[in-house]
Design a protein around this motif. Structure first.
Motif, PDB file in Angstrom:
ATOM      1  N   ALA A 197       0.806  -1.219   0.000  1.00  0.00           N
ATOM      2  CA  ALA A 197       0.000   0.000   0.000  1.00  0.00           C
ATOM      3  C   ALA A 197       0.838   1.268   0.000  1.00  0.00           C
ATOM      4  CB  ALA A 197      -0.938   0.000   1.210  1.00  0.00           C
ATOM      5  N   ASP A 198       2.116   1.157   0.327  1.00  0.00           N
ATOM      6  CA  ASP A 198       2.977   2.339   0.333  1.00  0.00           C
ATOM      7  C   ASP A 198       3.863   2.403  -0.919  1.00  0.00           C
ATOM      8  OD1 ASP A 198       4.444   0.123   1.166  1.00  0.00           O
ATOM      9  OD2 ASP A 198       5.619   1.225   2.649  1.00  0.00           O
ATOM     10  N   CYS A 199       3.657   1.530  -1.866  1.00  0.00           N
ATOM     11  CA  CYS A 199       4.458   1.510  -3.106  1.00  0.00           C
ATOM     12  C   CYS A 199       3.526   1.650  -4.304  1.00  0.00           C
ATOM     13  CB  CYS A 199       5.257   0.223  -3.210  1.00  0.00           C
ATOM     14  SG  CYS A 199       6.469   0.015  -1.911  1.00  0.00           S
ATOM     15  N   LEU A 200       2.839   2.766  -4.374  1.00  0.00           N
ATOM     16  CA  LEU A 200       1.865   2.985  -5.439  1.00  0.00           C
ATOM     17  C   LEU A 200       2.284   4.090  -6.389  1.00  0.00           C
ATOM     18  CD1 LEU A 200      -1.343   2.743  -3.241  1.00  0.00           C
ATOM     19  CD2 LEU A 200      -0.374   0.985  -4.715  1.00  0.00           C
ATOM     20  N   HIS A 201       3.442   4.625  -6.175  1.00  0.00           N
ATOM     21  CA  HIS A 201       3.922   5.738  -6.985  1.00  0.00           C
ATOM     22  C   HIS A 201       5.411   5.534  -7.222  1.00  0.00           C
ATOM     23  CE1 HIS A 201       4.638   9.956  -8.136  1.00  0.00           C
ATOM     24  NE2 HIS A 201       3.353   9.948  -8.447  1.00  0.00           N
ATOM     25  N   PRO A 202       5.919   5.849  -8.421  1.00  0.00           N
ATOM     26  CA  PRO A 202       7.329   5.562  -8.714  1.00  0.00           C
ATOM     27  C   PRO A 202       8.323   6.399  -7.917  1.00  0.00           C
ATOM     28  CG  PRO A 202       6.318   6.727 -10.547  1.00  0.00           C
ATOM     29  CD  PRO A 202       5.224   6.401  -9.586  1.00  0.00           C
ATOM     30  N   ARG A 203       7.917   7.565  -7.428  1.00  0.00           N
ATOM     31  CA  ARG A 203       8.803   8.407  -6.627  1.00  0.00           C
ATOM     32  C   ARG A 203       8.190   8.560  -5.234  1.00  0.00           C
ATOM     33  NH1 ARG A 203       7.674  10.753 -11.192  1.00  0.00           N
ATOM     34  NH2 ARG A 203       6.353  12.329 -10.263  1.00  0.00           N
ATOM     35  N   PRO A 204       9.010   8.848  -4.233  1.00  0.00           N
ATOM     36  CA  PRO A 204       8.445   9.069  -2.886  1.00  0.00           C
ATOM     37  C   PRO A 204       7.411  10.198  -2.918  1.00  0.00           C
ATOM     38  CG  PRO A 204      10.843   8.927  -2.793  1.00  0.00           C
ATOM     39  CD  PRO A 204      10.471   8.959  -4.253  1.00  0.00           C
ATOM     40  N   TRP A 205       6.368  10.052  -2.153  1.00  0.00           N
ATOM     41  CA  TRP A 205       5.313  11.065  -2.112  1.00  0.00           C
ATOM     42  C   TRP A 205       5.816  12.294  -1.373  1.00  0.00           C
ATOM     43  CZ3 TRP A 205      -0.394   9.504  -1.643  1.00  0.00           C
ATOM     44  CH2 TRP A 205      -0.673   8.475  -2.532  1.00  0.00           C
ATOM     45  N   GLN A 206       5.517  13.455  -1.923  1.00  0.00           N
ATOM     46  CA  GLN A 206       5.871  14.687  -1.246  1.00  0.00           C
ATOM     47  C   GLN A 206       4.807  14.999  -0.191  1.00  0.00           C
ATOM     48  OE1 GLN A 206       4.743  14.503  -4.372  1.00  0.00           O
ATOM     49  NE2 GLN A 206       3.335  16.177  -4.827  1.00  0.00           N
ATOM     50  N   HIS A 207       5.191  15.791   0.789  1.00  0.00           N
ATOM     51  CA  HIS A 207       4.277  16.164   1.869  1.00  0.00           C
ATOM     52  C   HIS A 207       3.033  16.837   1.291  1.00  0.00           C
ATOM     53  CE1 HIS A 207       2.968  17.284   5.830  1.00  0.00           C
ATOM     54  NE2 HIS A 207       2.813  18.538   5.421  1.00  0.00           N
ATOM     55  N   GLY A 208       1.884  16.403   1.740  1.00  0.00           N
ATOM     56  CA  GLY A 208       0.634  17.001   1.292  1.00  0.00           C
ATOM     57  C   GLY A 208       0.013  16.340   0.075  1.00  0.00           C
ATOM     58  N   LYS A 209       0.687  15.382  -0.529  1.00  0.00           N
ATOM     59  CA  LYS A 209       0.139  14.669  -1.689  1.00  0.00           C
ATOM     60  C   LYS A 209      -1.099  13.909  -1.256  1.00  0.00           C
ATOM     61  CE  LYS A 209       0.070  12.234  -5.607  1.00  0.00           C
ATOM     62  NZ  LYS A 209      -0.615  12.764  -6.738  1.00  0.00           N
ATOM     63  N   SER A 210      -2.121  13.940  -2.087  1.00  0.00           N
ATOM     64  CA  SER A 210      -3.323  13.177  -1.768  1.00  0.00           C
ATOM     65  C   SER A 210      -3.773  12.413  -2.994  1.00  0.00           C
ATOM     66  CB  SER A 210      -4.440  14.098  -1.268  1.00  0.00           C
ATOM     67  OG  SER A 210      -4.852  14.971  -2.297  1.00  0.00           O
ATOM     68  N   GLY A 211      -4.607  11.429  -2.781  1.00  0.00           N
ATOM     69  CA  GLY A 211      -5.111  10.622  -3.874  1.00  0.00           C
ATOM     70  C   GLY A 211      -6.167   9.677  -3.360  1.00  0.00           C
ATOM     71  N   TYR A 212      -6.522   8.727  -4.185  1.00  0.00           N
ATOM     72  CA  TYR A 212      -7.577   7.770  -3.889  1.00  0.00           C
ATOM     73  C   TYR A 212      -7.017   6.368  -4.087  1.00  0.00           C
ATOM     74  CZ  TYR A 212     -10.306  11.982  -4.352  1.00  0.00           C
ATOM     75  OH  TYR A 212     -10.788  13.254  -4.189  1.00  0.00           O
ATOM     76  N   ILE A 213      -7.172   5.538  -3.086  1.00  0.00           N
ATOM     77  CA  ILE A 213      -6.660   4.174  -3.159  1.00  0.00           C
ATOM     78  C   ILE A 213      -7.831   3.211  -3.269  1.00  0.00           C
ATOM     79  CG2 ILE A 213      -5.394   2.355  -1.959  1.00  0.00           C
ATOM     80  CD1 ILE A 213      -3.734   4.518  -0.627  1.00  0.00           C
ATOM     81  N   VAL A 214      -7.772   2.354  -4.275  1.00  0.00           N
ATOM     82  CA  VAL A 214      -8.747   1.279  -4.411  1.00  0.00           C
ATOM     83  C   VAL A 214      -8.112   0.042  -3.800  1.00  0.00           C
ATOM     84  CG1 VAL A 214     -10.008  -0.199  -6.023  1.00  0.00           C
ATOM     85  CG2 VAL A 214      -9.816   2.254  -6.478  1.00  0.00           C
ATOM     86  N   ILE A 215      -8.831  -0.584  -2.881  1.00  0.00           N
ATOM     87  CA  ILE A 215      -8.381  -1.836  -2.276  1.00  0.00           C
ATOM     88  C   ILE A 215      -9.136  -2.956  -2.979  1.00  0.00           C
ATOM     89  CG2 ILE A 215      -8.196  -3.209  -0.181  1.00  0.00           C
ATOM     90  CD1 ILE A 215      -8.301  -0.598   1.408  1.00  0.00           C
ATOM     91  N   CYS A 216      -8.397  -3.826  -3.636  1.00  0.00           N
ATOM     92  CA  CYS A 216      -8.999  -4.932  -4.387  1.00  0.00           C
ATOM     93  C   CYS A 216      -8.820  -6.231  -3.617  1.00  0.00           C
ATOM     94  CB  CYS A 216      -8.308  -5.089  -5.737  1.00  0.00           C
ATOM     95  SG  CYS A 216      -8.353  -3.613  -6.761  1.00  0.00           S
TER      96      CYS A 216
END
Length: 147
Positions: A122-141
């Motif tokens: 769940a913490d490896c969803l983006h190719p670069r480390p997330w910057q502070h304040g980044k937001s998004g939507y996670i689908v749990i399958c």
């Protein structure tokens, strides 16, 4: 960073209370971190349970077929995987139409024209480390991973 998980059919539901659902979703996410330091790096603010009887029926039919083919209960154990979206509409669309080759424009995990890419972490969803304040939507399958 903040994220808002969307949960597909089959997520274990003990009650309809949204706070309880959020706690269960966060527990699933946190138990799937690759890096133990991620525990303090993510905040989750909302969980929505998406009921999709078609997907749940497909999952059960798949499990029955594999069991009939001789797969053990351990091999048919259900697990979770994760996919990140920048926009709420994209996350909701996947919950309604399912994960299919070329059904997404998101390429953070791989080329969507060549397959369906989801992450077991769940913490490896983006190719670069997330910057502070980044937001998004996670689908749990919920899925069954067999050979």
């Amino acid at each position: 960073p903040a994220a808002f998980p969307f949960l597909p059919a089959g997520f274990p539901a003990e009650s309809e209370e949204s706070g309880s659902l959020l706690q269960r979703a966060v527990a699933v996410l946190q138990s799937s971190y690759l890096d133990s330091t991620s525990q303090d790096g993510f905040q989750y603010s909302q969980a929505i349970l998406v009921e999709n009887d078609l997907f749940l029926s497909e999952l059960k039919a798949f499990a029955r077929a594999k069991e009939a083919a001789g797969y053990s209960q351990e091999e048919l154990r259900e697990t979770f995987a994760f996919l990140l979206f920048d926009k709420e509409e994209e996350a909701k669309e996947v919950c309604q139409t399912g994960l299919r080759v070329n059904s997404s424009s998101i390429s953070t995990l791989g080329d969507p024209a060549k397959g369906v890419y989801i992450s077991k972490h769940a913490d490896c969803l983006h190719p670069r480390p997330w910057q502070h304040g980044k937001s998004g939507y996670i689908v749990i399958c919920k899925l069954i991973k067999v050979k």
